[in-house]
Motif scaffolding. Structure first.
Motif, mmCIF file in Angstrom:
data_model
loop_
_atom_site.group_PDB
_atom_site.id
_atom_site.type_symbol
_atom_site.label_atom_id
_atom_site.label_comp_id
_atom_site.label_asym_id
_atom_site.label_seq_id
_atom_site.Cartn_x
_atom_site.Cartn_y
_atom_site.Cartn_z
ATOM 1 N N GLY A 13 0.793 -1.218 0.000
ATOM 2 C CA GLY A 13 0.000 0.000 0.000
ATOM 3 C C GLY A 13 0.832 1.277 0.000
ATOM 4 N N THR A 14 2.152 1.134 0.030
ATOM 5 C CA THR A 14 3.028 2.310 0.028
ATOM 6 C C THR A 14 4.032 2.206 -1.111
ATOM 7 O OG1 THR A 14 2.781 2.489 2.428
ATOM 8 C CG2 THR A 14 4.574 3.748 1.422
ATOM 9 N N LEU A 15 5.062 1.382 -0.964
ATOM 10 C CA LEU A 15 6.059 1.244 -2.032
ATOM 11 C C LEU A 15 5.623 0.292 -3.136
ATOM 12 C CD1 LEU A 15 9.498 1.095 -0.167
ATOM 13 C CD2 LEU A 15 8.508 2.992 -1.435
ATOM 14 N N LEU A 16 4.848 -0.723 -2.779
ATOM 15 C CA LEU A 16 4.462 -1.729 -3.776
ATOM 16 C C LEU A 16 3.248 -1.292 -4.582
ATOM 17 C CD1 LEU A 16 4.856 -5.025 -1.729
ATOM 18 C CD2 LEU A 16 6.494 -3.942 -3.264
ATOM 19 N N ASP A 17 3.298 -1.558 -5.882
ATOM 20 C CA ASP A 17 2.135 -1.275 -6.729
ATOM 21 C C ASP A 17 1.129 -2.427 -6.616
ATOM 22 O OD1 ASP A 17 3.099 -3.356 -8.341
ATOM 23 O OD2 ASP A 17 3.891 -2.008 -9.867
ATOM 24 N N ASP A 18 0.112 -2.401 -7.454
ATOM 25 C CA ASP A 18 -0.968 -3.395 -7.373
ATOM 26 C C ASP A 18 -0.527 -4.828 -7.654
ATOM 27 O OD1 ASP A 18 -2.716 -1.391 -6.712
ATOM 28 O OD2 ASP A 18 -3.488 -1.150 -8.757
ATOM 29 N N VAL A 19 0.602 -4.990 -8.339
ATOM 30 C CA VAL A 19 1.083 -6.346 -8.641
ATOM 31 C C VAL A 19 2.310 -6.722 -7.804
ATOM 32 C CG1 VAL A 19 0.083 -6.484 -10.951
ATOM 33 C CG2 VAL A 19 2.366 -5.514 -10.650
ATOM 34 N N GLY A 20 2.654 -5.883 -6.814
ATOM 35 C CA GLY A 20 3.720 -6.228 -5.892
ATOM 36 C C GLY A 20 5.118 -5.810 -6.282
ATOM 37 N N ASN A 21 5.221 -4.806 -7.150
ATOM 38 C CA ASN A 21 6.535 -4.322 -7.581
ATOM 39 C C ASN A 21 6.803 -2.916 -7.064
ATOM 40 O OD1 ASN A 21 7.142 -6.632 -9.222
ATOM 41 N ND2 ASN A 21 5.727 -5.811 -10.740
ATOM 42 N N ILE A 22 8.086 -2.598 -6.914
ATOM 43 C CA ILE A 22 8.506 -1.239 -6.589
ATOM 44 C C ILE A 22 9.030 -0.628 -7.887
ATOM 45 C CG2 ILE A 22 10.035 0.195 -5.195
ATOM 46 C CD1 ILE A 22 10.205 -2.151 -3.214
ATOM 47 N N SER A 23 8.544 0.540 -8.225
ATOM 48 C CA SER A 23 8.935 1.154 -9.498
ATOM 49 C C SER A 23 10.392 1.594 -9.475
ATOM 50 C CB SER A 23 8.039 2.352 -9.819
ATOM 51 O OG SER A 23 8.390 3.463 -9.018
ATOM 52 N N ARG A 24 11.001 1.639 -10.654
ATOM 53 C CA ARG A 24 12.382 2.120 -10.806
ATOM 54 C C ARG A 24 12.502 3.542 -10.285
ATOM 55 N NH1 ARG A 24 16.505 -0.191 -10.242
ATOM 56 N NH2 ARG A 24 15.836 -2.273 -10.502
ATOM 57 N N LYS A 25 11.481 4.354 -10.540
ATOM 58 C CA LYS A 25 11.496 5.745 -10.101
ATOM 59 C C LYS A 25 11.566 5.837 -8.574
ATOM 60 C CE LYS A 25 9.055 10.110 -10.557
ATOM 61 N NZ LYS A 25 7.941 10.828 -11.171
ATOM 62 N N GLU A 26 10.781 5.019 -7.888
ATOM 63 C CA GLU A 26 10.815 5.006 -6.421
ATOM 64 C C GLU A 26 12.171 4.548 -5.904
ATOM 65 O OE1 GLU A 26 7.380 2.546 -5.831
ATOM 66 O OE2 GLU A 26 6.233 4.253 -5.075
ATOM 67 N N ILE A 27 12.730 3.522 -6.529
ATOM 68 C CA ILE A 27 14.047 3.022 -6.110
ATOM 69 C C ILE A 27 15.095 4.112 -6.276
ATOM 70 C CG2 ILE A 27 15.891 1.387 -6.657
ATOM 71 C CD1 ILE A 27 13.621 -0.640 -7.354
ATOM 72 N N GLU A 28 15.074 4.807 -7.398
ATOM 73 C CA GLU A 28 16.035 5.883 -7.632
ATOM 74 C C GLU A 28 15.847 7.030 -6.639
ATOM 75 O OE1 GLU A 28 18.749 5.652 -9.465
ATOM 76 O OE2 GLU A 28 18.056 3.617 -9.863
ATOM 77 N N CYS A 29 14.611 7.351 -6.305
ATOM 78 C CA CYS A 29 14.346 8.401 -5.314
ATOM 79 C C CYS A 29 14.897 8.012 -3.944
ATOM 80 C CB CYS A 29 12.848 8.690 -5.211
ATOM 81 S SG CYS A 29 12.183 9.600 -6.599
ATOM 82 N N ILE A 30 14.714 6.751 -3.562
ATOM 83 C CA ILE A 30 15.231 6.279 -2.279
ATOM 84 C C ILE A 30 16.758 6.289 -2.280
ATOM 85 C CG2 ILE A 30 15.390 4.277 -0.736
ATOM 86 C CD1 ILE A 30 12.457 3.644 -1.591
ATOM 87 N N LYS A 31 17.363 5.900 -3.393
ATOM 88 C CA LYS A 31 18.821 5.951 -3.499
ATOM 89 C C LYS A 31 19.315 7.388 -3.360
ATOM 90 C CE LYS A 31 19.584 1.788 -6.233
ATOM 91 N NZ LYS A 31 20.026 1.241 -7.529
ATOM 92 N N ASP A 32 18.587 8.331 -3.932
ATOM 93 C CA ASP A 32 18.954 9.738 -3.819
ATOM 94 C C ASP A 32 18.862 10.205 -2.366
ATOM 95 O OD1 ASP A 32 19.738 12.274 -4.945
ATOM 96 O OD2 ASP A 32 17.673 12.925 -4.558
ATOM 97 N N LEU A 33 17.824 9.799 -1.667
ATOM 98 C CA LEU A 33 17.690 10.143 -0.245
ATOM 99 C C LEU A 33 18.864 9.586 0.553
ATOM 100 C CD1 LEU A 33 13.879 9.447 0.218
ATOM 101 C CD2 LEU A 33 15.003 11.692 0.229
ATOM 102 N N LYS A 34 19.267 8.363 0.239
ATOM 103 C CA LYS A 34 20.406 7.731 0.907
ATOM 104 C C LYS A 34 21.689 8.521 0.628
ATOM 105 C CE LYS A 34 22.152 4.218 3.132
ATOM 106 N NZ LYS A 34 22.152 4.358 4.559
#
Length: 67
Positions: A13-34
Motif C-alpha cells: 500500500g506504500t512502495l508496492l504497486d498493485d502487482v507487488g513491484n517497486i517502481s524504478r522511479k521510487e528506487i532511484e528516489c530512495i537511493k537519492d535520499l540515501k
C-alpha cells in the motif's frame, strides 16, 4: 530536510504497486535520499519474503512481521 535524519517506508500500500513491484522511479528516489545522508528503514508486516522485494533498495534496517 536538515532536520530529517531517517525515513521509514512500508511495503504494501506504500512502495508496492498493485502487482507487488517497486517502481524504478521510487528506487532511484530512495537511493537519492540515501546519498543525501538519510537513514532508510523498511517496516512491514511481511516475513522473510520482504528481503527479496527490497533487494534493490539501500536500506539501513528492516523490521519484519511488525504486529
Amino acid at each position: 530536510m536538515d532536520d530529517i535524519s531517517a525515513i521509514v517506508f512500508d511495503l504494501d500500500g506504500t512502495l508496492l504497486d498493485d502487482v507487488g513491484n517497486i517502481s524504478r522511479k521510487e528506487i532511484e528516489c530512495i537511493k537519492d535520499l540515501k546519498r543525501q545522508g538519510l537513514k532508510i528503514y523498511i517496516a512491514t508486516g511481511r516475513g522473510e519474503d520482504a528481503f527479496g522485494i527490497v533487494k534493490d533498495i539501500p536500506y539501513d534496517a528492516i523490521v519484519l512481521c511488525n504486529v
